[in-house]
Design a protein around this motif. Structure first.
Motif, short mmCIF file in Angstrom:
data_model
loop_
_atom_site.label_atom_id
_atom_site.label_comp_id
_atom_site.label_asym_id
_atom_site.label_seq_id
_atom_site.Cartn_x
_atom_site.Cartn_y
_atom_site.Cartn_z
N MET A 23 0.73 -0.98 0.07
CA MET A 23 -0.09 -0.03 0.01
C MET A 23 0.78 1.12 -0.14
O MET A 23 1.77 1.15 0.69
N ARG A 24 0.50 2.18 -0.74
CA ARG A 24 1.27 3.69 -0.77
C ARG A 24 0.08 4.68 -0.46
O ARG A 24 -0.94 4.51 -0.96
N VAL A 25 0.56 5.68 0.13
CA VAL A 25 -0.29 6.54 0.43
C VAL A 25 0.08 8.05 0.10
O VAL A 25 1.17 8.32 0.51
N LEU A 26 -0.62 8.85 -0.57
CA LEU A 26 -0.21 10.25 -0.84
C LEU A 26 -0.94 10.88 0.35
O LEU A 26 -2.05 11.22 0.48
N GLN A 105 5.89 -5.84 -6.61
CA GLN A 105 4.90 -5.39 -5.77
C GLN A 105 3.73 -5.11 -6.42
O GLN A 105 3.69 -4.54 -7.68
N ASP A 106 2.48 -5.70 -6.02
CA ASP A 106 1.17 -5.43 -6.10
C ASP A 106 0.82 -4.32 -5.47
O ASP A 106 0.45 -4.44 -4.29
N GLU A 107 0.72 -3.03 -6.20
CA GLU A 107 0.66 -1.85 -5.09
C GLU A 107 -0.86 -1.23 -5.42
O GLU A 107 -1.36 -1.16 -6.49
N LEU A 108 -1.42 -0.83 -4.45
CA LEU A 108 -2.58 -0.04 -4.50
C LEU A 108 -2.21 1.40 -3.78
O LEU A 108 -1.24 1.61 -2.94
N PHE A 109 -2.66 2.50 -4.45
CA PHE A 109 -2.31 3.97 -4.12
C PHE A 109 -3.66 4.35 -3.37
O PHE A 109 -4.70 4.50 -3.85
N TRP A 110 -3.51 5.13 -2.27
CA TRP A 110 -4.54 5.94 -1.43
C TRP A 110 -4.25 7.34 -1.40
O TRP A 110 -3.09 7.72 -1.53
N PHE A 111 -5.18 8.12 -0.97
CA PHE A 111 -5.03 9.52 -0.72
C PHE A 111 -5.51 9.91 0.68
O PHE A 111 -6.55 9.29 1.01
N VAL A 112 -4.99 10.75 1.39
CA VAL A 112 -5.45 11.29 2.71
C VAL A 112 -4.81 12.92 2.81
O VAL A 112 -3.82 13.15 2.30
N ARG A 113 -6.01 13.67 3.02
CA ARG A 113 -5.77 15.18 3.15
C ARG A 113 -5.58 15.28 4.53
O ARG A 113 -6.27 14.55 5.49
N CYS A 114 -4.37 15.84 4.99
CA CYS A 114 -4.02 16.19 6.48
C CYS A 114 -3.39 17.51 6.55
O CYS A 114 -3.21 18.11 5.75
N ASP A 115 -3.46 17.81 7.85
CA ASP A 115 -2.75 19.11 8.19
C ASP A 115 -1.21 18.84 8.05
O ASP A 115 -0.98 17.72 8.39
N ALA A 116 -0.64 19.66 7.78
CA ALA A 116 0.93 19.62 7.89
C ALA A 116 1.20 19.13 9.60
O ALA A 116 0.45 19.73 10.54
#
Length: 181
Positions: A23-26, A105-116
């Motif tokens: 899993m990779r996360v932006l 790697q079998d990868e999925l990419f996710w997104f998270v909006r966060c405060d710095a």
């Protein structure tokens, strides 16, 4: 990351090969900056440098979402939950040739909006502490203009896919520092 750091690179056809789901996360802050880690392969001279998103392998019996949440916490110190994850945005099969192993790697990419936030590396493994030498919150303009190696190479395309509702199919990709052989 589960690879072992070595001081010399075996011939490409003699490196062990492994396959894992990852899993990779932006992580994007309120200023629209994306967090990346500077990673390296100290088994090579000169040592190649590449920038990567937080993330890593799915443990046996672990769900994709649980792995994404755990990896973000371990690599950044940020606690997120399932409702914070948007996606999956994209999926691909990627081959990374390192000096000591070839990983598919079998990868999925996710997104998270966060405060710095101030990144904590307290959860990094020994290998991560040795290879992941810095982090930076990148603006889109910086990513568009950099000569640095960014993994995934189509990171901006994935980032642009936020809100589309489907999963971008990126197919098979080779992003190697050492050709798989």
């Amino acid at each position: 990351m589960s690879r072992v750091v070595t001081l010399s690179a075996p011939l490409p056809d003699r490196r062990p090969r492994n396959r894992r789901r990852a899993m990779r996360v932006l992580l994007v802050d309120e200023q629209d900056r994306l967090l990346l880690f500077r990673d390296s392969d100290p088994g090579l001279t000169p040592v190649p440098i590449f920038w990567i998103t937080p993330g890593g392998g799915v443990d046996p019996g672990e769900s994709d979402l649980s792995a994404a949440i755990r990896e973000v916490a371990e690599e950044t110190g940020l606690a997120i939950d399932r409702d914070d994850l948007v996606g999956p945005l994209a999926e691909r099969v990627v081959v990374h040739g390192y000096s000591d192993v070839v990983t598919t790697q079998d990868e999925l990419f996710w997104f998270v909006r966060c405060d710095a936030f101030e990144v904590s590396t307290a959860g990094h493994t020994e290998v991560e502490l040795a290879t992941m030498t810095a982090h930076h919150w990148w603006t889109r303009a910086e990513l568009e203009q950099t000569d640095e190696e960014i993994w995934p190479r189509d990171l901006l395309r994935i980032w642009d896919h936020v809100g589309h509702g489907d999963t971008l199919q990126l197919g098979d990709v080779d992003e190697s520092t050492v050709a798989p052989g």
